[in-house]
Every structure is written in structure tokens, then in C-alpha cells.
Design a protein around this motif. Sequence first.
Motif, PDB file in Angstrom:
ATOM      1  N   TYR A  59      -6.763   0.137 -14.521  1.00  0.00           N
ATOM      2  CA  TYR A  59      -6.588   1.606 -15.025  1.00  0.00           C
ATOM      3  C   TYR A  59      -6.229   1.637 -16.438  1.00  0.00           C
ATOM      4  CZ  TYR A  59      -5.591   6.715 -15.327  1.00  0.00           C
ATOM      5  OH  TYR A  59      -5.388   7.836 -15.844  1.00  0.00           O
ATOM      6  N   SER A  60      -7.005   1.912 -17.416  1.00  0.00           N
ATOM      7  CA  SER A  60      -6.891   2.178 -18.888  1.00  0.00           C
ATOM      8  C   SER A  60      -6.004   0.761 -19.329  1.00  0.00           C
ATOM      9  CB  SER A  60      -6.031   3.389 -19.094  1.00  0.00           C
ATOM     10  OG  SER A  60      -6.890   4.482 -18.819  1.00  0.00           O
ATOM     11  N   GLY A  61      -6.585  -0.192 -19.174  1.00  0.00           N
ATOM     12  CA  GLY A  61      -6.094  -1.379 -19.863  1.00  0.00           C
ATOM     13  C   GLY A  61      -4.840  -1.780 -18.806  1.00  0.00           C
ATOM     14  N   ASP A  62      -4.426  -1.230 -17.767  1.00  0.00           N
ATOM     15  CA  ASP A  62      -3.063  -1.639 -16.747  1.00  0.00           C
ATOM     16  C   ASP A  62      -3.698  -1.857 -15.681  1.00  0.00           C
ATOM     17  OD1 ASP A  62      -0.684  -1.726 -16.491  1.00  0.00           O
ATOM     18  OD2 ASP A  62       0.209   0.048 -17.518  1.00  0.00           O
ATOM     19  N   THR A  63      -2.649  -2.122 -14.739  1.00  0.00           N
ATOM     20  CA  THR A  63      -2.932  -2.206 -13.390  1.00  0.00           C
ATOM     21  C   THR A  63      -2.312  -1.034 -12.512  1.00  0.00           C
ATOM     22  OG1 THR A  63      -3.338  -4.538 -13.596  1.00  0.00           O
ATOM     23  CG2 THR A  63      -2.727  -3.848 -11.348  1.00  0.00           C
TER      24      THR A  63
ATOM     25  N   PHE B  54      -0.754  19.690   3.560  1.00  0.00           N
ATOM     26  CA  PHE B  54       0.091  18.917   2.436  1.00  0.00           C
ATOM     27  C   PHE B  54      -0.827  17.764   2.126  1.00  0.00           C
ATOM     28  CE2 PHE B  54       3.070  21.344   4.880  1.00  0.00           C
ATOM     29  CZ  PHE B  54       4.043  22.034   3.616  1.00  0.00           C
ATOM     30  N   SER B  55      -0.706  17.182   0.941  1.00  0.00           N
ATOM     31  CA  SER B  55      -1.341  15.921   0.523  1.00  0.00           C
ATOM     32  C   SER B  55      -0.392  15.085  -0.641  1.00  0.00           C
ATOM     33  CB  SER B  55      -2.619  16.134   0.131  1.00  0.00           C
ATOM     34  OG  SER B  55      -2.786  16.742  -1.150  1.00  0.00           O
ATOM     35  N   THR B  56      -0.252  14.151  -0.562  1.00  0.00           N
ATOM     36  CA  THR B  56       0.623  13.234  -1.563  1.00  0.00           C
ATOM     37  C   THR B  56      -0.264  12.240  -2.233  1.00  0.00           C
ATOM     38  OG1 THR B  56       1.582  11.973   0.015  1.00  0.00           O
ATOM     39  CG2 THR B  56       2.469  14.098  -0.530  1.00  0.00           C
ATOM     40  N   THR B  57       0.101  11.661  -3.529  1.00  0.00           N
ATOM     41  CA  THR B  57      -0.392  10.608  -3.953  1.00  0.00           C
ATOM     42  C   THR B  57       0.903   9.988  -5.048  1.00  0.00           C
ATOM     43  OG1 THR B  57      -2.561  11.394  -4.222  1.00  0.00           O
ATOM     44  CG2 THR B  57      -2.064   9.464  -5.509  1.00  0.00           C
ATOM     45  N   LEU B  58       1.091   8.609  -4.675  1.00  0.00           N
ATOM     46  CA  LEU B  58       2.001   8.113  -5.577  1.00  0.00           C
ATOM     47  C   LEU B  58       1.279   6.909  -6.438  1.00  0.00           C
ATOM     48  CD1 LEU B  58       5.002   7.594  -6.461  1.00  0.00           C
ATOM     49  CD2 LEU B  58       5.092   5.971  -4.721  1.00  0.00           C
ATOM     50  N   SER B  59       1.278   6.865  -7.844  1.00  0.00           N
ATOM     51  CA  SER B  59       0.686   5.763  -8.544  1.00  0.00           C
ATOM     52  C   SER B  59       1.845   5.177  -9.318  1.00  0.00           C
ATOM     53  CB  SER B  59      -0.370   6.562  -9.234  1.00  0.00           C
ATOM     54  OG  SER B  59      -1.460   7.009  -8.527  1.00  0.00           O
ATOM     55  N   TYR B  60       1.647   3.876  -9.617  1.00  0.00           N
ATOM     56  CA  TYR B  60       2.348   3.350 -10.486  1.00  0.00           C
ATOM     57  C   TYR B  60       1.626   2.302 -11.385  1.00  0.00           C
ATOM     58  CZ  TYR B  60       6.259   0.120 -12.090  1.00  0.00           C
ATOM     59  OH  TYR B  60       6.932  -0.768 -12.701  1.00  0.00           O
ATOM     60  N   LEU B  61       1.654   2.450 -12.573  1.00  0.00           N
ATOM     61  CA  LEU B  61       1.177   1.569 -13.654  1.00  0.00           C
ATOM     62  C   LEU B  61       1.955   0.403 -14.012  1.00  0.00           C
ATOM     63  CD1 LEU B  61      -0.345   4.214 -15.972  1.00  0.00           C
ATOM     64  CD2 LEU B  61      -1.577   2.793 -14.111  1.00  0.00           C
ATOM     65  N   ILE B  62       1.880  -0.981 -13.444  1.00  0.00           N
ATOM     66  CA  ILE B  62       2.466  -2.147 -13.463  1.00  0.00           C
ATOM     67  C   ILE B  62       3.034  -2.424 -14.873  1.00  0.00           C
ATOM     68  CG2 ILE B  62       2.591  -4.696 -13.089  1.00  0.00           C
ATOM     69  CD1 ILE B  62       0.997  -4.353 -10.853  1.00  0.00           C
ATOM     70  N   ASN B  63       2.260  -2.523 -15.752  1.00  0.00           N
ATOM     71  CA  ASN B  63       2.580  -3.015 -17.305  1.00  0.00           C
ATOM     72  C   ASN B  63       3.406  -1.660 -17.847  1.00  0.00           C
ATOM     73  OD1 ASN B  63       1.221  -5.352 -16.766  1.00  0.00           O
ATOM     74  ND2 ASN B  63      -0.770  -4.798 -17.582  1.00  0.00           N
ATOM     75  N   SER B  64       2.838  -0.596 -17.783  1.00  0.00           N
ATOM     76  CA  SER B  64       3.465   0.542 -18.378  1.00  0.00           C
ATOM     77  C   SER B  64       4.966   0.910 -17.956  1.00  0.00           C
ATOM     78  CB  SER B  64       2.435   1.732 -18.583  1.00  0.00           C
ATOM     79  OG  SER B  64       1.401   1.304 -19.304  1.00  0.00           O
ATOM     80  N   LYS B  65       5.200   0.571 -16.633  1.00  0.00           N
ATOM     81  CA  LYS B  65       6.257   0.917 -15.973  1.00  0.00           C
ATOM     82  C   LYS B  65       6.374   2.330 -15.776  1.00  0.00           C
ATOM     83  CE  LYS B  65       8.988  -3.245 -16.634  1.00  0.00           C
ATOM     84  NZ  LYS B  65      10.111  -3.897 -17.210  1.00  0.00           N
TER      85      LYS B  65
END
Length: 72
Positions: free
Chosen positions: A33-37, A48-59
Motif C-alpha cells: 500500500y503506497s510503498g508500505d505494507t 455495524f461494520s469495522t475495519t482495522l488497518s496498520y501500515l508497518i513501516n509508517s507505524k
Amino acid sequence: IYTESNLLTSQSKKKLITPHMQNYALGVMVGPYSGDTRITHGGRTPGFSTTLSYLINSKLAVAKLDNNDGSR
């Protein structure tokens, strides 16, 4: 957040985010994702719906909570 946690061993963290079926790892989606993982997981229950996303390199972590499950 993810890398600094002591809840899992380094070996377990690596297993958690290693894709086994396309971009699907152990319960999470992992991909570029945009040069990150990005690690992401979503869920849904009626109304209800939920999404949790985390960019590893950008923290960077983003949680999306929605009171519309998209079924209408």
C-alpha cells in the motif's frame, strides 16, 4: 504498535503476517500500500461494520467504525 508489542514472539508475528493464500495470512489481509505494507482485518454484524488497518513501516493504525453494514 505491532512490532513493539511483547504479546507475541517475533517468530509468531512473522507467521501472522506471512500470506498463505494470495494476500490472506492468519486471519488478516497483508499487501502493499503506497510503498508500505498494510495489515488489515474487517468485521460485520447486522447494523455495524469495522475495519482495522496498520501500515508497518509508517507505524500508522486506522480504525473505521460504521453503523451501516452496507446490506441496504
